[in-house]
Design a protein around this motif. Sequence first.
Motif, PDB file in Angstrom:
ATOM      1  N   PRO A   1       0.587  -1.383   0.024  1.00 28.23           N
ATOM      2  CA  PRO A   1       0.114   0.051   0.114  1.00 28.23           C
ATOM      3  C   PRO A   1       0.614   1.148   0.186  1.00 28.23           C
ATOM      4  N   TYR A   2       1.974   1.151   0.605  1.00 28.73           N
ATOM      5  CA  TYR A   2       2.805   2.219   0.814  1.00 28.73           C
ATOM      6  C   TYR A   2       4.272   2.080   1.033  1.00 28.73           C
ATOM      7  N   LEU A   3       5.214   2.724   0.723  1.00 29.56           N
ATOM      8  CA  LEU A   3       6.550   2.777   1.216  1.00 29.56           C
ATOM      9  C   LEU A   3       7.375   3.836   1.541  1.00 29.56           C
ATOM     10  N   SER A   4       7.781   3.879   3.080  1.00 31.75           N
ATOM     11  CA  SER A   4       8.855   4.912   3.239  1.00 31.75           C
ATOM     12  C   SER A   4      10.042   5.387   2.368  1.00 31.75           C
ATOM     13  N   GLU A   5      10.192   5.944   1.865  1.00 37.14           N
ATOM     14  CA  GLU A   5      11.307   6.206   1.057  1.00 37.14           C
ATOM     15  C   GLU A   5      12.624   6.347   1.821  1.00 37.14           C
ATOM     16  N   ASN A   6      12.491   6.914   3.145  1.00 39.92           N
ATOM     17  CA  ASN A   6      13.570   7.221   3.885  1.00 39.92           C
ATOM     18  C   ASN A   6      14.106   6.037   4.446  1.00 39.92           C
ATOM     19  N   GLU A   7      12.904   4.879   4.472  1.00 35.35           N
ATOM     20  CA  GLU A   7      13.507   3.599   5.202  1.00 35.35           C
ATOM     21  C   GLU A   7      14.150   2.810   3.960  1.00 35.35           C
ATOM     22  N   ILE A   8      13.384   3.075   2.712  1.00 35.76           N
ATOM     23  CA  ILE A   8      14.365   2.289   1.686  1.00 35.76           C
ATOM     24  C   ILE A   8      15.649   2.729   1.510  1.00 35.76           C
ATOM     25  N   ILE A   9      15.742   3.915   1.736  1.00 37.82           N
ATOM     26  CA  ILE A   9      17.162   4.536   1.446  1.00 37.82           C
ATOM     27  C   ILE A   9      18.101   4.223   2.515  1.00 37.82           C
ATOM     28  N   LYS A  10      17.345   3.817   3.641  1.00 42.94           N
ATOM     29  CA  LYS A  10      18.327   3.415   4.908  1.00 42.94           C
ATOM     30  C   LYS A  10      18.709   1.970   4.697  1.00 42.94           C
ATOM     31  N   TYR A  11      18.188   1.127   4.255  1.00 37.49           N
ATOM     32  CA  TYR A  11      18.420  -0.190   3.652  1.00 37.49           C
ATOM     33  C   TYR A  11      19.401  -0.325   2.472  1.00 37.49           C
ATOM     34  N   LEU A  12      18.943   0.419   1.577  1.00 38.42           N
ATOM     35  CA  LEU A  12      19.870   0.468   0.292  1.00 38.42           C
ATOM     36  C   LEU A  12      21.383   1.070   0.709  1.00 38.42           C
ATOM     37  N   ASP A  13      21.228   1.947   1.358  1.00 40.70           N
ATOM     38  CA  ASP A  13      22.741   2.448   2.234  1.00 40.70           C
ATOM     39  C   ASP A  13      23.524   1.474   2.892  1.00 40.70           C
ATOM     40  N   SER A  14      22.727   0.782   3.744  1.00 43.50           N
ATOM     41  CA  SER A  14      23.425  -0.426   4.582  1.00 43.50           C
ATOM     42  C   SER A  14      24.145  -1.402   3.698  1.00 43.50           C
ATOM     43  N   TYR A  15      23.257  -1.891   2.560  1.00 44.53           N
ATOM     44  CA  TYR A  15      24.281  -2.695   1.624  1.00 44.53           C
ATOM     45  C   TYR A  15      25.115  -1.995   0.649  1.00 44.53           C
ATOM     46  N   ASN A  16      24.889  -0.854   0.577  1.00 42.26           N
ATOM     47  CA  ASN A  16      25.665   0.182  -0.595  1.00 42.26           C
ATOM     48  C   ASN A  16      26.441  -0.616  -1.692  1.00 42.26           C
ATOM     49  N   GLN A  17      25.216  -1.147  -2.499  1.00 42.28           N
ATOM     50  CA  GLN A  17      25.578  -2.069  -3.483  1.00 42.28           C
ATOM     51  C   GLN A  17      25.021  -1.130  -4.857  1.00 42.28           C
ATOM     52  N   GLN A  18      25.875  -0.689  -5.992  1.00 43.60           N
ATOM     53  CA  GLN A  18      25.582  -0.117  -6.962  1.00 43.60           C
ATOM     54  C   GLN A  18      24.393  -0.774  -7.851  1.00 43.60           C
ATOM     55  N   PHE A  19      24.659  -2.050  -7.920  1.00 44.69           N
ATOM     56  CA  PHE A  19      23.523  -2.856  -8.847  1.00 44.69           C
ATOM     57  C   PHE A  19      22.065  -2.848  -7.989  1.00 44.69           C
ATOM     58  N   LEU A  20      22.224  -2.601  -6.777  1.00 46.62           N
ATOM     59  CA  LEU A  20      21.017  -2.762  -5.925  1.00 46.62           C
ATOM     60  C   LEU A  20      20.261  -1.410  -6.002  1.00 46.62           C
ATOM     61  N   TYR A  21      20.929  -0.533  -6.054  1.00 43.47           N
ATOM     62  CA  TYR A  21      20.497   1.007  -6.332  1.00 43.47           C
ATOM     63  C   TYR A  21      19.810   0.981  -7.643  1.00 43.47           C
ATOM     64  N   GLN A  22      20.486   0.344  -8.836  1.00 45.17           N
ATOM     65  CA  GLN A  22      20.068   0.415 -10.147  1.00 45.17           C
ATOM     66  C   GLN A  22      18.688  -0.410 -10.070  1.00 45.17           C
ATOM     67  N   LYS A  23      18.673  -1.834  -9.408  1.00 46.59           N
ATOM     68  CA  LYS A  23      17.377  -2.292  -9.624  1.00 46.59           C
ATOM     69  C   LYS A  23      16.323  -2.067  -8.919  1.00 46.59           C
ATOM     70  N   THR A  24      16.708  -1.386  -7.625  1.00 43.59           N
ATOM     71  CA  THR A  24      15.534  -0.794  -6.847  1.00 43.59           C
ATOM     72  C   THR A  24      14.999   0.447  -7.435  1.00 43.59           C
ATOM     73  N   GLY A  25      15.828   1.404  -7.789  1.00 43.91           N
ATOM     74  CA  GLY A  25      15.276   2.648  -8.523  1.00 43.91           C
ATOM     75  C   GLY A  25      14.541   2.359  -9.833  1.00 43.91           C
TER      76      GLY A  25
END
Length: 239
Positions: free
Chosen positions: A166-190
């Motif tokens: 229903p909804y995602l918190s983009e700040n929370e998404i960014i927090k977990y993306l930054d925790s992994y810090n993988q360029q390919f993950l930023y690509q896929k997720t974005g």
Amino acid sequence: MVGYADLAKLNTFTMDDVCNLVGSEKTASSLVRRLSKKDLVRRIRNNLYTCVNVADGQPVASKYHIACAINDTAYLSHHSAFEYMGIANQVFYEMYVSSEKRFSDFEFDGITYKYISSNLQTGITTPKNTQGIRVTVLERTVVDSIKDFEKIGGLEELLNCIGAAPYLSENEIIKYLDSYNQQFLYQKTGFLLEQYKSQLRLSDAFILYCKNKIGKSTRYLTKESTKYLSEWRLVVSED
């Protein structure tokens, strides 16, 4: 006297749990053996048991309780977390379980319990009015599933789950993306979440944040991908 009814209240239990109830290892072993012969107790794996419901012959413990009882840090993740939240499109006969301790995959009552490695120790919650359940929060579940979708059911099922959120918190998404810090993950997720930007109430700033983290490498979303998207430096499927 401690018996079936006392053990059934525990959902899952170990021999230590039984020993604490009856007071001795010998009595605990005898009780479990006696109930097992009557098919009132079943061994799940190693030192883990559950009682059998006398009404329907099914295990007292749900697959979610069993998954979280594998060890003291085990929790539902990936598609199993989506399923627990009620937003999965399909019910799998596999339970995806992460924990600080690795365990060997095993099968019980038609369900295979699979270990999925994770380096994160955040984004795990105990839902209200539950006992013995630990599960990743929605935003971490989304990031984890995008990261590992080829291991846990494929892209189509992942998109169905994201589409049901229903909804995602983009700040929370960014927090977990930054925790992994993988360029390919930023690509896929974005790229993937951009398709649901309006529905999930994600901002242009979030999409731009992901784009600014993708680096200069071109990557394939799936092995069958053939269509190149220059803005994401990503090769995706035609459809």
